[in-house]
Design an enzyme around this catalytic site. Structure first.
Site, PDB file in Angstrom:
ATOM      1  N   HIS A 102      59.214  37.018  95.406  1.00 14.52           N
ATOM      2  CA  HIS A 102      58.499  36.160  95.615  1.00 14.52           C
ATOM      3  C   HIS A 102      57.512  35.958  93.476  1.00 14.52           C
ATOM      4  O   HIS A 102      57.178  36.572  93.769  1.00 14.52           O
ATOM      5  CB  HIS A 102      57.352  36.137  96.931  1.00 14.52           C
ATOM      6  N   HIS A 104      53.956  35.904  92.265  1.00 17.10           N
ATOM      7  CA  HIS A 104      52.596  35.631  92.581  1.00 17.10           C
ATOM      8  C   HIS A 104      51.769  35.150  91.059  1.00 17.10           C
ATOM      9  O   HIS A 104      52.407  35.384  89.721  1.00 17.10           O
ATOM     10  CB  HIS A 104      51.771  37.671  91.916  1.00 17.10           C
TER      11      HIS A 104
HETATM   12  P1  5GP Z   1      54.136  42.835  97.296  1.00 14.74           P
HETATM   13  O1  5GP Z   1      53.593  43.552  97.056  1.00 14.74           O
HETATM   14  O2  5GP Z   1      55.710  42.684  97.333  1.00 14.74           O
HETATM   15  O3  5GP Z   1      54.931  41.994  95.768  1.00 14.74           O
HETATM   16  O4  5GP Z   1      53.237  41.187  97.631  1.00 14.74           O
HETATM   17  C1  5GP Z   1      53.111  40.787  99.098  1.00 14.74           C
HETATM   18  C2  5GP Z   1      51.637  39.809  99.038  1.00 14.74           C
HETATM   19  O5  5GP Z   1      51.908  39.323  99.895  1.00 14.74           O
HETATM   20  C3  5GP Z   1      50.398  41.035  99.069  1.00 14.74           C
HETATM   21  O6  5GP Z   1      49.943  40.477  97.612  1.00 14.74           O
HETATM   22  C4  5GP Z   1      49.963  40.248 100.431  1.00 14.74           C
HETATM   23  O7  5GP Z   1      48.860  40.355  99.865  1.00 14.74           O
HETATM   24  C5  5GP Z   1      51.299  39.212 100.574  1.00 14.74           C
HETATM   25  N1  5GP Z   1      50.971  39.099 101.888  1.00 14.74           N
HETATM   26  C6  5GP Z   1      51.323  40.311 102.523  1.00 14.74           C
HETATM   27  N2  5GP Z   1      51.387  39.657 104.468  1.00 14.74           N
HETATM   28  C7  5GP Z   1      50.716  38.423 103.276  1.00 14.74           C
HETATM   29  C8  5GP Z   1      51.069  37.369 104.990  1.00 14.74           C
HETATM   30  O8  5GP Z   1      51.055  36.817 106.265  1.00 14.74           O
HETATM   31  N3  5GP Z   1      50.598  35.762 104.902  1.00 14.74           N
HETATM   32  C9  5GP Z   1      50.119  35.439 103.221  1.00 14.74           C
HETATM   33  N4  5GP Z   1      50.176  34.469 102.957  1.00 14.74           N
HETATM   34  N5  5GP Z   1      50.399  36.777 102.264  1.00 14.74           N
HETATM   35  C10 5GP Z   1      50.668  37.876 102.312  1.00 14.74           C
END
Ligand code: 5GP
Length: 140
Positions: A102, A104
């Site tokens: 993903h 951001h």
């Molecule tokens: P990472 O830390 O893997 O780069 O980012 C994961 C992102 O997903 C975080 O910014 C977190 O806030 C978001 N996130 C985690 N769980 C969920 C969810 O159930 N729904 C949505 N829309 N975002 C989520």
């Protein structure tokens, strides 16, 4: 690392858990982050599974970044931001918490620092209101 088909974003893609959707096409989905680090923080994911950038099929990058550009432009306009930070993490050591690739998108305003990563859940009314503005900007 093997891809876990039960990660949160895989569940969102299958419609098993809800998301505040901004944009979808054949290859990508964009939706609001529930723990925003900036107003209008959203995420873009490819539909093709990989845990992150390093194990992704490079075929996904064109459509993924085409959607990132589209949504980043809309989010910047909708949030009346001064700039946009685009971030992407690979592995727990790098700060990754959800193991489906993903990107951001973080609209940025002059002088306002990012909040903590995966910090606090935002009120759903605020997420919905920001999503509404971004969706409106996407249609322009
Ligand atoms: P990472 O830390 O893997 O780069 O980012 C994961 C992102 O997903 C975080 O910014 C977190 O806030 C978001 N996130 C985690 N769980 C969920 C969810 O159930 N729904 C949505 N829309 N975002 C989520």
């Amino acid at each position: 690392m093997t891809y876990d088909t039960n990660n949160i974003f895989a569940k969102i893609l299958r419609g098993e858990i809800p998301c505040e959707k901004l944009y979808e096409d054949e290859h990508t989905l964009a939706f609001m982050d529930i723990m925003p680090q900036a107003e209008g923080h959203c995420l873009v994911i490819p539909k093709k599974p990989s845990t992150g950038l390093l194990d992704a099929d490079p075929i996904v990058f064109a459509s993924l970044f085409s959607t990132v550009q589209k949504v980043a432009r809309a989010a910047k306009a909708a949030m009346q931001a001064d700039g946009v930070t685009v971030m992407q993490f690979n592995g727990a050591a790098a700060g990754q918490t959800v193991f489906h690739l993903h990107v951001h998108i973080l609209p940025r305003k002059d002088g306002i620092a990012l909040k903590a990563h995966s910090g606090q859940m935002e009120k759903s009314e605020i997420i919905k209101a920001n999503a509404e503005k971004i969706r409106a900007a996407l249609t322009i």
